[in-house]
Design a protein around this motif. Structure first.
Motif, mmCIF file in Angstrom:
data_model
loop_
_atom_site.group_PDB
_atom_site.id
_atom_site.type_symbol
_atom_site.label_atom_id
_atom_site.label_comp_id
_atom_site.label_asym_id
_atom_site.label_seq_id
_atom_site.Cartn_x
_atom_site.Cartn_y
_atom_site.Cartn_z
ATOM 1 N N ASP A 1 40.999 34.265 74.613
ATOM 2 C CA ASP A 1 42.031 35.280 74.390
ATOM 3 C C ASP A 1 43.328 34.623 73.946
ATOM 4 O O ASP A 1 43.727 33.601 74.495
ATOM 5 N N SER B 1 47.340 35.603 73.405
ATOM 6 C CA SER B 1 48.429 36.561 73.624
ATOM 7 C C SER B 1 49.655 36.093 72.858
ATOM 8 O O SER B 1 49.929 34.899 72.789
ATOM 9 N N THR B 2 50.399 37.052 72.310
ATOM 10 C CA THR B 2 51.584 36.706 71.539
ATOM 11 C C THR B 2 52.844 37.202 72.225
ATOM 12 O O THR B 2 52.798 38.126 73.030
ATOM 13 N N GLY C 1 49.839 42.502 75.876
ATOM 14 C CA GLY C 1 48.538 41.986 76.261
ATOM 15 C C GLY C 1 47.961 41.031 75.229
ATOM 16 O O GLY C 1 48.674 40.326 74.529
ATOM 17 N N VAL C 2 46.640 41.054 75.116
ATOM 18 C CA VAL C 2 45.917 40.124 74.251
ATOM 19 C C VAL C 2 45.971 40.618 72.807
ATOM 20 O O VAL C 2 45.617 41.752 72.510
ATOM 21 N N GLU C 3 46.426 39.764 71.921
ATOM 22 C CA GLU C 3 46.533 40.087 70.495
ATOM 23 C C GLU C 3 45.191 39.892 69.772
ATOM 24 O O GLU C 3 44.835 40.659 68.892
#
Length: 189
Positions: A109, A111-112, A117-119
């Protein structure tokens, strides 16, 4: 896991961008489709659709990690390409399920910053811990390396701290005499 020998017609790289890693979901990710699909072939014939769909999904999913970004291509009938640049990455993590532990595959995963949340999720990759470590190292290299004029983040933070100390000193110095001057200015019509 390969190290970028393939070419991708869907991927347009900058002249100085090079592929560091590329992959797709592991073949072992098909086991669930087989377990569900084979009995359904015998009973209803629907199992071929399940197995065929899982196979096409796996074959039409590609992941590419370059020295600048992470790319993900998905889609059977249409194509969707996502990109996450290392400068925007806040966190990377990996997860491995029960079957994945045995067959060494899992999800990575990404994330940015500013995202909810998860990009991006790289699903079913072989050796997910190694892929996550590779991504994490590259993110740290990019984010910790150089700013626009060659300064590191540490240099910029030191410069900001010096400026803040100078402002604090000026405020404290002007604070004793500054309150009287402010009071006089407020009293004048």
């Amino acid at each position: 896991m390969s190290d970028g020998e393939m070419t991708y017609d869907w991927l347009t790289l900058d002249a100085d961008e090079e592929i560091l890693w590329s992959g797709k979901p592991a073949p072992e990710t098909m086991y669930g489709a087989y377990l569900t699909g084979i009995p359904l072939i015998l009973l209803v014939g629907l199992g071929l659709v399940i197995i065929g769909g899982a196979y096409l999904n796996r074959q039409n999913t590609d992941y590419v990690v370059t020295n600048k970004s992470v790319y993900k291509k998905t889609g059977i009938l249409s194509r969707s390409v996502s990109e996450v640049e290392y400068e925007k990455v806040q966190n990377t993590s990996f997860s491995v399920g029960v079957v994945g532990r045995y067959f060494d595959y899992g999800n990575v995963d990404i994330s940015t910053a500013g995202g909810s949340g998860v990009e991006m999720t790289l699903r079913g990759v072989k050796s997910p811990q190694e892929v996550q470590k590779r991504l994490s190292r590259r993110v740290k290299e990019i984010q910790g390396s150089t700013a626009t004029d060659g300064e590191t983040k540490s240099d910029v933070l030191d410069e900001i701290l010096t400026e803040l100390r100078a402002i604090r000193t000026a405020v404290e110095r002007d604070g004793a005499g500054g309150t009287d001057a402010a009071r006089r200015d407020a009293e004048e019509p």
